[in-house]
Structure formats: structure tokens, C-alpha cells
Write an enzyme that holds these catalytic residues in place. Structure first.
Site, PDB file in Angstrom:
ATOM      1  N   ASP A 104      55.363  62.697  -1.948  1.00 46.86           N
ATOM      2  CA  ASP A 104      55.319  61.725  -0.860  1.00 46.86           C
ATOM      3  C   ASP A 104      55.429  62.494   0.455  1.00 46.86           C
ATOM      4  O   ASP A 104      56.394  63.230   0.667  1.00 46.86           O
ATOM      5  CB  ASP A 104      56.466  60.727  -0.979  1.00 46.86           C
ATOM      6  CG  ASP A 104      56.310  59.796  -2.180  1.00 46.86           C
ATOM      7  OD1 ASP A 104      55.334  59.957  -2.926  1.00 46.86           O
ATOM      8  OD2 ASP A 104      57.180  58.922  -2.380  1.00 46.86           O
ATOM      9  N   ASP A 116      52.001  46.931  -6.051  1.00 47.02           N
ATOM     10  CA  ASP A 116      53.430  47.136  -5.840  1.00 47.02           C
ATOM     11  C   ASP A 116      54.075  45.761  -5.824  1.00 47.02           C
ATOM     12  O   ASP A 116      53.794  44.962  -4.926  1.00 47.02           O
ATOM     13  CB  ASP A 116      53.680  47.852  -4.510  1.00 47.02           C
ATOM     14  CG  ASP A 116      52.962  49.200  -4.454  1.00 47.02           C
ATOM     15  OD1 ASP A 116      52.662  49.752  -5.524  1.00 47.02           O
ATOM     16  OD2 ASP A 116      52.698  49.691  -3.339  1.00 47.02           O
TER      17      ASP A 116
END
Length: 242
Positions: free
Chosen positions: A11, A132
Site C-alpha cells: 500500500d 469492499d
């Protein structure tokens, strides 16, 4: 047995390798100043793919760490998939031109279905849909907003339009080291009839084994982040297990 792939996650925020807890930008840990080095390390440890998230891009709604992403895609000999802020066909074409193998569309899947349909038609397997979910409903804009759309219903619709890969995150499990929501992941694979990659919550080898048991049902892999950085999972050992 169908293949089950472990995707080591990097990330990126501010050009650094970080992890957030439940997508909260205020709960950030910096694990490495150089994501390129991290990508090479995961490849050296047997990584078959690298999973990149442009956290700045997710918030900005456009690619931000694109130069770094391109550098990583060129530097490693394995395919790279990227998510975060990809909202236009120009973004898609540009990132693919940098050598990225697969792009993950999240917010756009809710907010701009015509765009998603077009890129699925044009690029097919190079597009994955990131679902998500918070309590079963799809969250958007870097998880800052929750829609009124159910993840499984959206998956069925997008599968009809050509989506072949879904990446499912149960936000409540992300970064919490509590294990993935296996039931929801298997259910999504069955209802959509497509490959689902699990994301969020993988904290031990047992989590990977539980997911890999469902490879025949369409669970195609797992994205592993924090557990690799804390050392609770070693990539080479994980590959040997699954």
C-alpha cells in the site's frame, strides 16, 4: 486443484509502503520508505504477483503514485495488479501502458457503470472489480462512503458484463488480524460464478489454508499485507502450504 495465488500487498502513500487499519488514513504505520525494494523482496521470496494500492490515488480519485507504480511494474519479473483512484479510460490506458497487468476498479463500479462496462469490453481479463463491503454493502471513495448496493448483487450484474475477477474485502476485518470472512468470500464466488480473491484479515497460515480449500469453488487467492510485514506469515512458507 484450481490454482490459489498469494498476492503480497504494498500500500503506497506519499511514496512509502504503509498499512492502514480499516482504511483509516489517521491509523497509518510506515513499514518501508522504498516500495520498489519491497516488491523485489516479495518476488525473491516466490511471489507470483504483486498487489499495489495507490492510497493517495484512492482519496484523490486519480492515480497519484503512478511513476512509482510504473517503476515497480518494470523492475519485477512477475505481474502487478493495481488499485486506487482509477476512474477514467485514460487512467486505464495509461496504467496498462506502464506495464501493469491488471487494474482494480472499485468506486467506479458503483458510480460510473457505463465506464466499467466499456473497459470490461475493451480489456477483459486485465480488469478486476474491487468489492469492499461494510455489512454486505459496497463502500466507495477509499472506504469513506458506503453505498446502498449489495456486494453480491453488483457482482452478479458485473459478471454478466464481462467481469472475471473480483477482489472482496470485508472492511471490518481489514488490518485487524482476525481472519478473513470465508463464508462471504465463498458465497460471492458461487453467486457470481467467477474468481474471487480474498482481501483483508489474513493473519495466519490457517487463514490461507481455509481459503485454499475453496479453490475449486472459485476462491482464486488471497491478498496478504500486514501479516507479511509483522512476520506472522512468511511468503515462502505460505506458498509451500497452499
Amino acid at each position: 486443484m484450481s490454482s490459489f495465488i498469494i498476492y503480497p500487498a504494498i500500500d503506497i502513500r506519499g511514496g512509502k509502503c504503509v498499512r492502514l487499519i480499516q482504511g483509516d488514513y489517521k491509523q497509518e504505520t510506515v513499514y518501508n520508505e522504498n516500495p520498489l525494494e519491497v516488491a523485489k523482496a516479495w518476488e525473491a521470496q516466490g511471489g507470483k504477483w504483486i498487489h499495489l494500492v495507490d492510497l493517495d490515488g484512492a482519496k484523490a480519485g486519480k492515480p497519484v503514485n503512478d511513476k512509482l507504480i510504473g517503476d515497480i511494474a518494470q523492475a519485477v519479473g512477475v505481474p502487478v495488479q493495481v488499485g486506487g483512484g482509477i476512474r477514467t479510460e485514460a487512467d486505464v490506458d495509461y496504467l496498462l501502458s506502464l506495464g501493469v497487468s491488471r487494474l482494480i476498479l472499485g468506486t467506479a463500479a458503483i458510480e460510473d457503470r457505463a465506464f466499467v462496462s466499456r473497459v470490461l469490453q475493451k480489456h477483459g481479463e486485465k480488469i478486476a472489480i474491487g468489492l469492499d463491503a461494510r455489512d454486505g454493502y459496497v463502500a466507495t471513495r477509499g472506504w469513506l462512503e458506503t453505498s446502498a448496493v449489495k456486494a453480491d448483487e453488483l457482482a452478479v450484474e458485473l459478471a454478466r458484463e464481462g467481469a472475471r475477477t473480483f477482489i472482496f474485502t470485508d472492511i471490518s476485518r481489514d488490518g485487524m488480524m482476525q481472519g478473513p470472512n470465508v463464508e462471504a468470500i465463498v458465497s460471492l464466488a458461487k453467486v457470481s460464478g467467477q474468481t474471487v480473491i480474498a482481501s483483508g484479515g489474513v493473519s495466519q497460515y490457517e487463514d490461507l489454508q481455509k481459503l485454499a480449500e475453496h479453490a475449486e469453488e472459485g476462491v482464486g487467492g488471497a491478498i496478504v499485507g500486514k501479516a507479511l510485514y509483522t512476520g506472522s506469515i512468511q511468503l515462502a512458507e505460505a506458498h509451500a502450504l497452499v
